[in-house]
Design an enzyme around this catalytic site. Structure first.
Site, PDB file in Angstrom:
ATOM      1  N   ASP A 183      24.280 132.767  39.042  1.00 22.71           N
ATOM      2  CA  ASP A 183      24.448 134.294  38.689  1.00 22.71           C
ATOM      3  C   ASP A 183      25.023 134.536  37.600  1.00 22.71           C
ATOM      4  OD1 ASP A 183      24.543 136.890  39.152  1.00 22.71           O
ATOM      5  OD2 ASP A 183      25.645 137.099  40.901  1.00 22.71           O
ATOM      6  N   ASP A 202      18.003 142.481  42.778  1.00 24.43           N
ATOM      7  CA  ASP A 202      19.516 142.017  42.542  1.00 24.43           C
ATOM      8  C   ASP A 202      20.062 142.938  41.498  1.00 24.43           C
ATOM      9  OD1 ASP A 202      21.610 140.236  42.673  1.00 24.43           O
ATOM     10  OD2 ASP A 202      20.964 139.630  40.717  1.00 24.43           O
TER      11      ASP A 202
HETATM   12  O1  DOR Z   1      28.709 140.128  39.489  1.00 27.93           O
HETATM   13  C1  DOR Z   1      27.406 140.682  39.527  1.00 27.93           C
HETATM   14  N1  DOR Z   1      27.001 140.950  38.457  1.00 27.93           N
HETATM   15  N2  DOR Z   1      26.626 140.570  40.731  1.00 27.93           N
HETATM   16  C2  DOR Z   1      25.431 141.172  40.652  1.00 27.93           C
HETATM   17  O2  DOR Z   1      24.732 141.103  41.699  1.00 27.93           O
HETATM   18  C3  DOR Z   1      24.998 141.729  39.385  1.00 27.93           C
HETATM   19  C4  DOR Z   1      25.550 141.020  38.301  1.00 27.93           C
HETATM   20  C5  DOR Z   1      25.243 141.800  36.791  1.00 27.93           C
HETATM   21  O3  DOR Z   1      23.928 142.100  36.638  1.00 27.93           O
HETATM   22  O4  DOR Z   1      26.367 141.755  36.078  1.00 27.93           O
END
Ligand code: DOR
Length: 416
Positions: A298, A145
């Site tokens: 997230d 991810d």
């Molecule tokens: O918006 C995001 N931020 N999507 C991701 O997959 C990673 C994440 C990050 O690590 O800041």
């Protein structure tokens, strides 16, 4: 250690009760209070929330967040367990690092940490990481991810290997070549703003490819942060085929749309991007009909200076783990209902992972949250335990604030 929480209502009940906790487990309900007593203030007692997708930035990016701030924020948000993502510096692809993070987090007495380990070494998408040793060290799942798995053969091998270990792989499903340098959803808003767009097809095409890899390998795959109606339809079809696939959606993809980008504020820049109202409505339907398995945040903190850069330069990510439940309860509580919403944030993530489902019965592990479902409070990021003291919901009035979070029978958070 013994603790009694008085003056609470079990989810789904109107009766005021007390629960006694001993040695990390629920000892019993409405028994003679023992040990420390805590007034639950008439709040609703539920199993503590479970987060399958948070960026806690340790090691190496602790100017954005660290284990202490991230797990304190999680506990304040009602979470008892957090799966942290491995896109750190260095990447979490080393069994010793997994062990040391678990050990360090365990000493903090906040939310419990279950690190995800990288699927590939350095998250480079080339050679698989040492999956068996990572599992042995306590890795909860494997994921690259933050990066997308561009090499389908590597993901196929990863699925075969992880599948043989009984482990879940989760994927950030965007085709990087199609996403290209898009900074927001591609559509009328990106065109009006003159900003490079990231098309819905980037997500749908990647999800479609990955469903074929699941069909090929029979291995468990979890699709992270679904953002488009089309991608959800593809997951639905895969489920109809009996494929062992699950998916999550994030509150920001339900409550915010690409219209938010009209002010050119990078606080709304996230990957995958905020989509259209039609997508958000469709994802909510997916939660209601069970085709979306669970809710994850997230939580992706960055520094204020980074997020104050212009949209083209700023990093993607929205941070809000400590208000995720209030956001969902305030905005979607009427549609989802309390029991469904709590299931999506507690038992459902446990099912995705194959963990025992949380329970409020005597003998169950005492990972609990007391929620105040009624008092309205303004979101004030200055009070956040997270290092990211800003959020798209700042200034909004929300209900559903956690009053108390108990992890492993001990108080991990208590609202003053
Ligand atoms: O918006 C995001 N931020 N999507 C991701 O997959 C990673 C994440 C990050 O690590 O800041």
């Amino acid at each position: 250690m013994t603790l009694t929480i008085q003056n609470i209502k079990r989810v789904g009940s109107d009766t005021t009760e007390s629960v006694t906790i001993e040695n990390g487990k629920i000892k019993g309900w409405n028994i003679e209070p023992e040990g420390e007593t805590i007034d639950g203030k008439g709040g609703t007692l539920a199993p503590a929330l479970i987060e399958l997708h948070a960026h806690l930035r340790e090691p190496g990016q602790t100017e954005k967040e660290d284990l202490h701030s991230g797990l304190a924020a999680a506990a304040a948000g009602g979470y008892g367990t957090v799966v942290c993502m491995p896109n750190t510096s260095p990447v979490i692809d080393d069994p010793a690092l997994v062990r040391s993070l678990i050990e360090k987090a365990g000493a903090l007495g906040l939310a419990r940490l279950k690190p995800a380990a990288a699927l590939t070494k350095g998250q480079k998408g080339e050679a698989l990481a040492e999956l068996s040793y990572l599992k042995g060290a306590g890795a909860a799942m494997f994921t690259d991810d933050g990066r997308t798995n561009e090499n389908a053969r590597v993901l196929r091998l990863g699925l075969e290997y992880a599948g043989s270990l009984g482990m879940v792989i989760s994927v950030h499903a965007e085709d990087a070549t199609l996403r290209a340098d898009g900074v927001m959803n591609e559509g009328p808003v990106s065109e009006a703003l003159g900003l490079p767009g990231n098309p819905a097809a980037a997500e749908a095409a990647r999800v479609a490819r990955d469903m074929e890899l699941v069909a090929q390998t029979g291995a468990r795959l979890h699709v992270q942060h679904l953002s488009t109606a089309r991608a959800l339809d593809i997951v639905r079809e895969a489920k109809k085929r009996g494929l062992p696939v699950t998916c999550e959606v994030c509150p920001h993809h339900l409550d915010l749309t690409d219209e938010a980008l009209r002010g050119f504020d990078a606080i709304y820049k996230v990957a995958p991007p905020l989509r259209t109202q039609a997508d958000a409505d469709y994802l909510l339907e997916g939660l209601l009909d069970g085709s979306v398995d669970c809710i994850a945040t997230d939580h992706a903190p960055h520094t204020k200076a980074e997020k104050e850069r212009d949209l083209l330069e700023a990093p993607s990510g929205i941070a809000y783990i400590e208000i995720a439940f209030p956001v969902m309860w305030t905005k979607f509580g009427d549609k989802l209902g309390l029991e469904k919403l709590l299931d999506l944030m507690t038992a459902a993530p446990a099912r995705v992972m194959g963990w025992p489902e949380p329970s409020l019965e005597a003998g169950a592990p005492a990972d609990l949250v007391v929620l105040d479902l009624y008092t309205e409070r303004e979101v004030n990021p200055a009070e956040f335990k997270s290092k990211a003291k800003f959020t798209p919901w700042q200034g909004q009035t929300l209900r559903g604030w956690p009053l108390l979070t108990v992890v492993d029978g001990k108080v991990a958070y208590r609202r003053e």
